[in-house]
Design an enzyme around this catalytic site. Structure first.
Site, PDB file in Angstrom:
ATOM      1  N   CYS A  93       0.806  -1.231   0.000  1.00  0.00           N
ATOM      2  CA  CYS A  93       0.000   0.000   0.000  1.00  0.00           C
ATOM      3  C   CYS A  93       0.836   1.277   0.000  1.00  0.00           C
ATOM      4  CB  CYS A  93      -0.929   0.029   1.215  1.00  0.00           C
ATOM      5  SG  CYS A  93      -1.664  -1.569   1.633  1.00  0.00           S
ATOM      6  N   CYS A  96       1.735   3.647  -3.054  1.00  0.00           N
ATOM      7  CA  CYS A  96       0.784   4.656  -3.535  1.00  0.00           C
ATOM      8  C   CYS A  96       0.387   5.643  -2.446  1.00  0.00           C
ATOM      9  CB  CYS A  96      -0.502   3.981  -4.028  1.00  0.00           C
ATOM     10  SG  CYS A  96      -0.309   3.263  -5.650  1.00  0.00           S
ATOM     11  N   HIS A  97       0.136   5.123  -1.240  1.00  0.00           N
ATOM     12  CA  HIS A  97      -0.475   5.979  -0.215  1.00  0.00           C
ATOM     13  C   HIS A  97       0.541   6.656   0.703  1.00  0.00           C
ATOM     14  CE1 HIS A  97      -4.355   4.628  -1.524  1.00  0.00           C
ATOM     15  NE2 HIS A  97      -3.936   3.376  -1.445  1.00  0.00           N
ATOM     16  N   MET A 134      -7.713   1.291  -7.303  1.00  0.00           N
ATOM     17  CA  MET A 134      -7.427   0.517  -6.093  1.00  0.00           C
ATOM     18  C   MET A 134      -7.612  -0.973  -6.412  1.00  0.00           C
ATOM     19  SD  MET A 134      -6.920   0.256  -2.752  1.00  0.00           S
ATOM     20  CE  MET A 134      -7.420  -0.727  -1.327  1.00  0.00           C
ATOM     21  N   HIS A 373       9.788  11.002 -12.291  1.00  0.00           N
ATOM     22  CA  HIS A 373      10.371   9.679 -12.080  1.00  0.00           C
ATOM     23  C   HIS A 373      11.740   9.598 -12.767  1.00  0.00           C
ATOM     24  CE1 HIS A 373      10.082   5.496 -10.830  1.00  0.00           C
ATOM     25  NE2 HIS A 373      10.500   5.135 -12.023  1.00  0.00           N
ATOM     26  N   HIS A 416       7.482   6.348 -19.565  1.00  0.00           N
ATOM     27  CA  HIS A 416       8.536   5.675 -18.791  1.00  0.00           C
ATOM     28  C   HIS A 416       9.737   5.493 -19.712  1.00  0.00           C
ATOM     29  CE1 HIS A 416      10.765   2.766 -16.409  1.00  0.00           C
ATOM     30  NE2 HIS A 416      10.008   3.107 -15.382  1.00  0.00           N
TER      31      HIS A 416
END
Ligand code: DHE
Length: 593
Positions: A93, A96-97, A134, A373, A416
């Site tokens: 998790c 992302c969070h 999610m 990134h 990317h």
């Protein structure tokens, strides 16, 4: 349907969820959770071939963290349950969070939000997922019913805070294995060092140094956990390798057999390292960036002694809100000034770090776009292209003036580029290229403001590659080809092959690509045989691809003749466990791509 690639990690199997949705999944806490009745929507959304590519904070998951005190009314969590939930949270998790649950590419999960939603909401959300990306952790079988219940209760409790990692902690891990005075004063081997490939053996925590001509493994070196990238000092003598556990190993290529001469750990989780490349500073300094704690560290180049730590915490570039854990993504060493350009991901700023005086360090913040990134230079080495992947944008910086030129749409979903690829386009002149994780688009961006000003900083062309899930593009100044991998595409025949565009054909309206069946050429018949990251040899006449299988399966490196596009050789060895990135010493130190 949920697709999962299993990477056998040093600590066991790591599941990398290939949820087909947005490339970087996010939980939209404001929307209703998927119930059984609405589940088909979530499922159809997950059938698209777009994988998320989310950090897995496995090193943090192994840390023993203090359990925050529980208030009356908080769902009870025993010490054992808290430890289990932390492990799940950091592995699945936190990417992302956020480590502190304050949000990263995904939404925050702080208790002021979760308590308003309540236990049932959280349980259902974790079970069924959401169309916003999610994952359906429960119905996919990734988490058991008991684990879903545990995570819902965990989210109603205050988050754990992983420890900081300051100078004291770094110094405690710092080892000079061979002091500078005891190192060779000249090269003590007959190896063509510039044509060595430093190959990441991801799940064995090693790099293999492979001789580019003979294709023999010169040596293997133990490195950090789930080793990630190698970068090379300006002279080509030293290789710096960083593991996801933030351990850096410094390899001296001048030793009779190249070996590790120093090591240090700069945090708990990290992905990037680079060295000082500007004239007068060659081989003098190194820099590494951490995901946790959010900081970068400047080190003495030949010994790795940590000299200066700089926190990246601060305000986001757009809304000017405080971000407590902006990760350090790619780092680039300027050829035009004694500077590093550091992508501070969640804040969306590029820190230009002037290393000419690290006591009175100057850091200029260049606002660009959130979620920076990777990226790379144009062929002149002056212009830097950085991908804000979750925003589908590319920021362009002039490293001579030190200023942001522009932020543009990349032309596809979730760019990317790796370092990107520079080619001379038959119509548009010098362009920098990126592929995309989220769709099949390959974009060409004009990169020559002097001779082709009308095309500069514009997406001048997009072409369709094999599909989504591309991680890296590659070319070389001597090559007539552009190679595009599709490593994370869920279709086995696409992820095990590579698309090649002939540069001359790009003048056509709908240029076609040739498919190279690299997986098949490897002779390996087991596993998904994901093909990842082309890398040229020093002469630019062959390109190497990794055939990346699970730890327990056979992997290989396939070498392609760039002129004929035919198979040249296959490097197989039981020691080649999960080869991924390959860093040719010359191309890496000179930024040839
Ligand atoms: Fe990477 C570069 C982060 C997963 C192979 N990767 C980078 C960089 C960052 C990054 C920030 C740029 C470093 C630089 O230039 O200074 N990578 C991440 C992640 O956060 C992510 C998504 C998940 C994670 O938990 O780490 C991730 N990366 C992977 C992989 O799964 C890959 C395919 C295989 C592996 O070995 O882990 C992978 N990443 C690479 C490679 C590069 C890289 C080969 C360097 C490309 C180059 O040509 O320079």
């Amino acid at each position: 349907m949920m697709l999962t690639i299993k990477h056998a990690g040093a600590a066991g199997l790591i599941g990398v969820a290939l949820l087909a949705a947005t490339a970087l999944s996010s939980i939209a806490m404001a929307e209703a959770p998927q119930t059984q009745a609405t589940q088909p929507e979530a499922q159809s959304h997950q059938k698209s071939d777009i994988p998320p590519y989310v950090p897995n904070l496995n090193t943090l998951s192994g840390e023993k963290l203090d359990q925050p005190g529980q208030k009356p009314g908080d769902p009870k969590l025993s010490a054992d349950e808290f430890a289990q939930a932390n492990k799940i949270f950091f592995e699945r998790c936190a990417g992302c969070h956020g480590v502190l649950r304050k949000g990263a590419t995904g939404k925050p999960l702080t208790t002021d939000i979760t308590r308003k939603r309540g236990y049932e909401y959280l349980r259902d959300f974790i079970t069924y997922g959401s169309p916003a990306g999610m994952p359906n952790w429960g119905t996919s079988g990734e988490l058991s019913k008991e684990q879903v219940d545990l995570m819902a209760r965990y989210l109603l409790n205050e988050p754990a805070t992983p420890p900081e990692f300051g100078m004291k902690e770094m110094k405690a891990t710092w080892k000079v294995i061979v002091p500078v005075a005891d190192r060779p004063t000249k090269k003590m081997n007959t190896i063509d060092l510039d044509n060595i490939f430093s190959v990441t053996l991801r799940d064995s925590g090693e790099v293999a140094l492979i001789d580019g001509a003979s294709k023999n493994i010169v040596t293997r070196v133990k490195t950090g956990y789930a080793v990630h990238i190698s970068r090379v000092s300006a002279s080509g003598r030293y290789i710096y390798v960083i593991g996801r556990d933030a351990k850096i190993d410094l390899i001296d290529l001048w030793m009779p057999t190249p070996s590790v001469v120093a090591e240090v750990k700069i945090g708990n989780e990290a992905r990037s390292v680079d060295t000082s490349k500007f004239k007068g500073y060659e081989d003098k300094l190194a820099i590494a960036g951490a995901y946790w704690p959010p900081q970068f560290v400047i080190m003495d180049g030949p010994t790795l002694e940590p000299l200066k730590i700089v926190s990246t915490r601060g305000m986001t570039e757009d809304t000017q809100e405080y971000h407590p854990e902006p990760r350090v993504a790619a780092i680039f060493a300027s050829h035009f000034a004694p500077e590093w350009y550091v992508n501070v991901k969640e804040r969306g700023v590029i820190d230009a770090v002037d290393y000419s005086d690290i006591t009175a360090l100057k850091v200029r913040e260049i606002p660009a776009e959130r979620f920076l990134h990777d990226g790379g230079f144009d062929r002149s080495g002056r212009y830097l292209f950085v991908a804000a992947n979750a925003r589908n944008r590319i920021g362009i910086v002039d490293t001579k003036t030190g200023r942001l030129i522009k932020v543009i749409e990349s032309g596809g979903k979730t760019p990317h580029p790796g370092r990107g690829a520079n080619i001379i386009h038959p119509t548009y002149g010098p362009v920098w290229t990126t592929s995309h994780l989220g769709d099949e688009t390959v974009s060409f961006i004009g990169a020559d403001p002097e001779k082709h000003p009308q095309y500069a900083w514009k997406v001048v062309q997009t072409v369709a590659g094999q599909g989504g899930g591309s991680l890296f593009v590659k070319s070389h100044p001597k090559s007539k080809n552009l190679y595009v991998d599709t490593t994370l595409n869920p279709e086995a025949d696409i992820s095990s092959s590579v698309a090649v565009f002939k540069i001359a054909d790009l003048a056509q309206k709908k240029p076609k690509y040739i498919t190279l069946p690299i997986g098949e050429w490897s002779g390996i018949t087991e596993g998904q045989r994901r093909i990842v990251q082309g890398e040229f040899n020093k002469d630019g006449n062959e390109v190497w691809f990794s055939v990346w299988n699970n730890k327990s399966q056979q992997s290989a490196i396939v070498v392609v003749d760039d002129t004929t596009l035919k198979l040249k050789s296959v490097i197989k060895d039981p020691a080649l466990i999960t080869p991924t990135g390959k860093f040719n010493v010359y191309n890496t130190r000179m930024d040839v791509y």
